[in-house]
Design an enzyme around this catalytic site. Structure first.
Site, PDB file in Angstrom:
ATOM      1  N   LYS A  80       8.280  28.980  32.515  1.00 16.38           N
ATOM      2  CA  LYS A  80       7.644  29.336  33.846  1.00 16.38           C
ATOM      3  C   LYS A  80       8.863  29.419  34.697  1.00 16.38           C
ATOM      4  CE  LYS A  80       3.784  29.241  36.914  1.00 16.38           C
ATOM      5  NZ  LYS A  80       2.445  28.304  37.232  1.00 16.38           N
ATOM      6  N   SER A 158      -1.422  31.123  37.954  1.00 10.85           N
ATOM      7  CA  SER A 158      -0.148  31.674  38.105  1.00 10.85           C
ATOM      8  C   SER A 158       0.865  32.024  36.876  1.00 10.85           C
ATOM      9  CB  SER A 158       0.572  30.950  39.357  1.00 10.85           C
ATOM     10  OG  SER A 158       0.952  29.606  38.642  1.00 10.85           O
ATOM     11  N   SER A 182      -3.660  27.062  36.746  1.00 11.21           N
ATOM     12  CA  SER A 182      -2.507  27.968  36.625  1.00 11.21           C
ATOM     13  C   SER A 182      -2.085  27.970  34.873  1.00 11.21           C
ATOM     14  CB  SER A 182      -1.445  28.159  37.155  1.00 11.21           C
ATOM     15  OG  SER A 182      -1.888  28.250  38.714  1.00 11.21           O
TER      16      SER A 182
END
Length: 456
Positions: A80, A158, A182
């Site tokens: 990420k 996210s 997330s």
């Protein structure tokens, strides 16, 4: 990757690599080629081609010389876009950090997986500054949910790119963060396994924060076994030490408070069908009211969310300057709400949180887990959310509602795919346990995966 390796789990690839049937260099080149030619170019924000080739070559050499570092040697991993990667700025899904100073070293967990022999393929997209459960990003584009067959649907956030990269078969695992859901939300929306570890289980050094009282990490992958292997490596262990539980000895409690409110019919049906399968396998299932859930949302309504207070403290200077104009307007608006949260209010939130954690712990049996749908709806269409900010806020809250309970109460959790709902989209089954009961949780998830999981 070629069709031969698309969509394979870590365990499947490991067998091929360790047996000499698949060279890590070949696997990495297939992965890089698949990413470059994929129809959705919003999944990755940056490929680490030179690094990936160097790490794959080193892995290949070790394997030929009989010096394998273990089960994960040669396995590709995506990160990420908020984990520090040596030599690159950490942009956290934003363009305002594009000119930030390059990281002097990798984040600790990046180092840990490199030490286990894993190959860093690239950075994946995310909600800007990790502040949304939907996964939209106006700067780098929004990765589309690959499970959708009717309209463009959101990936969840996210950790949006993490989920889509794995669900599309580009990598077998991606590491995300989870502050309000997330890891678990995009895993549920994309039919994946998502493990949110207890806060503090892994080092956070080199990870761009959102709210340090809530931030945690975890893998998005294709099986619980894959998550167990990665968990061990992220903790610097040479091999996993999780023991598979006996389903007949497990118990779950299903809350009747909040988590099923306004649940889509398809989600409720998939969840209830899963409970039937679990009961048939000998798992004890009971239902109970959790008044603490209502109290949790009451304190949020009175003082504001804990995540918003801490996000504002982190970004207040940025919001007061010209950088705010270059940020996602929805992230700016949500973060600015933290300005209204007073110090007294913030401290009261923390005090209430501590009490609610104790209250809930007293309602859960010593060998019990908590189970409910990861999200009360399947992944919605993207276009209406891009066009209507009020709808965005409403859907974002509902999307985060079930998972944020676990962050607030300091739980660990695993989202497992348990069927499909509207439009054939995946539904997630969330199994949670109190903080630092990760071994027990993962052992239960190993035992229940084949009963619960219905990959789509």
């Amino acid at each position: 990757m070629t069709q031969t390796h698309l969509g394979k789990s870590i365990a499947q690839l490991s067998v091929l690599i360790q047996s000499g049937s698949l060279d890590p260099v070949t696997l990495v080149e297939e992965s890089l080629d698949a990413i470059r030619t994929h129809k959705d170019q919003a999944i990755f924000t940056r490929l680490l081609e030179e690094r990936a080739r160097e790490e794959a070559t080193a892995s290949s050499r070790r394997l030929r010389e009989g010096r394998s570092r273990g089960l994960l040697d040669g396995i590709p991993v995506a990160w990420k876009d908020l984990f520090a990667i040596r030599g690159l700025p950490t942009t956290a899904g934003s363009i305002v950090l594009a000119d930030a100073a390059p990281a002097q070293e990798d984040a600790d967990v990046v180092k840990a997986l490199k030490a286990a022999g894993m190959v860093a393929i690239g950075r994946v997209n995310m909600s800007e500054f990790a502040f949304s459960g939907l996964g939209l990003n106006p700067h780098y584009g929004t990765p589309l949910n690959p499970r959708a067959t009717d309209v463009g649907r959101i990936p969840g956030g996210s950790s949006s790119g993490s989920a889509v990269a794995v669900a599309s078969g580009l990598v077998p695992v991606s590491i995300g963060t989870d502050t309000g859901g997330s890891v678990r939300i995009p895993s549920a929306f994309n039919g994946l396994v998502g493990y949110k570890a207890s806060r503090g289980r892994y080092s956070m050094a080199g990870v761009f924060p959102l709210a340090t009282s809530l931030d945690s990490l975890g893998p998005l992958c294709r099986s619980v076994q894959d998550a167990v292997w990665v968990d061990a490596a992220m903790r610097g262990r040479a091999a996993p030490d999780i023991i598979r539980a006996n389903p007949a000895g497990l118990s779950v409690v299903v809350p009747t408070t909040v988590v099923m409110d306004d649940a889509e019919d398809g989600v409720a049906e998939a969840f209830e069908a899963t409970l039937v399968r679990l009961s048939a396998a000998g798992v004890k299932v009971r239902r109970a009211a959790f008044p603490a859930f209502d109290s949790l949302f009451q304190v949020m309504a009175e003082h504001g969310p804990l995540v918003t207070a801490e996000a504002f403290a982190l970004h207040h200077r940025r919001l007061a300057g010209p950088e705010a104009e270059a940020m996602d307007r929805r992230v700016v608006a949500r973060t600015r709400l933290g300005e209204k949260i007073t110090l007294v209010g913030y401290l009261e939130i923390l005090q209430v949180r501590e009490q609610l954690i104790k209250d809930v712990a007293g309602m859960i049996g010593p060998n019990e887990f908590i189970a409910y749908p990861t999200v009360a709806h399947v992944a919605p269409a993207l276009a209406p959310l891009e066009e209507d900010d009020e709808l965005f806020v409403k859907v974002n809250f509902k999307t985060l509602r079930n998972t944020l309970i676990g962050n607030f109460l300091d739980w660990c959790g695993v989202s497992l795919p348990c069927g499909t709902g509207s439009a054939g989209m995946p539904v997630g089954f969330l199994l949670s346990a109190p903080k630092e009961q990760d071994e027990r949780l993962l052992g239960a998830a190993l035992a229940l995966e084949d009963i619960v999981a219905k990959l789509v």
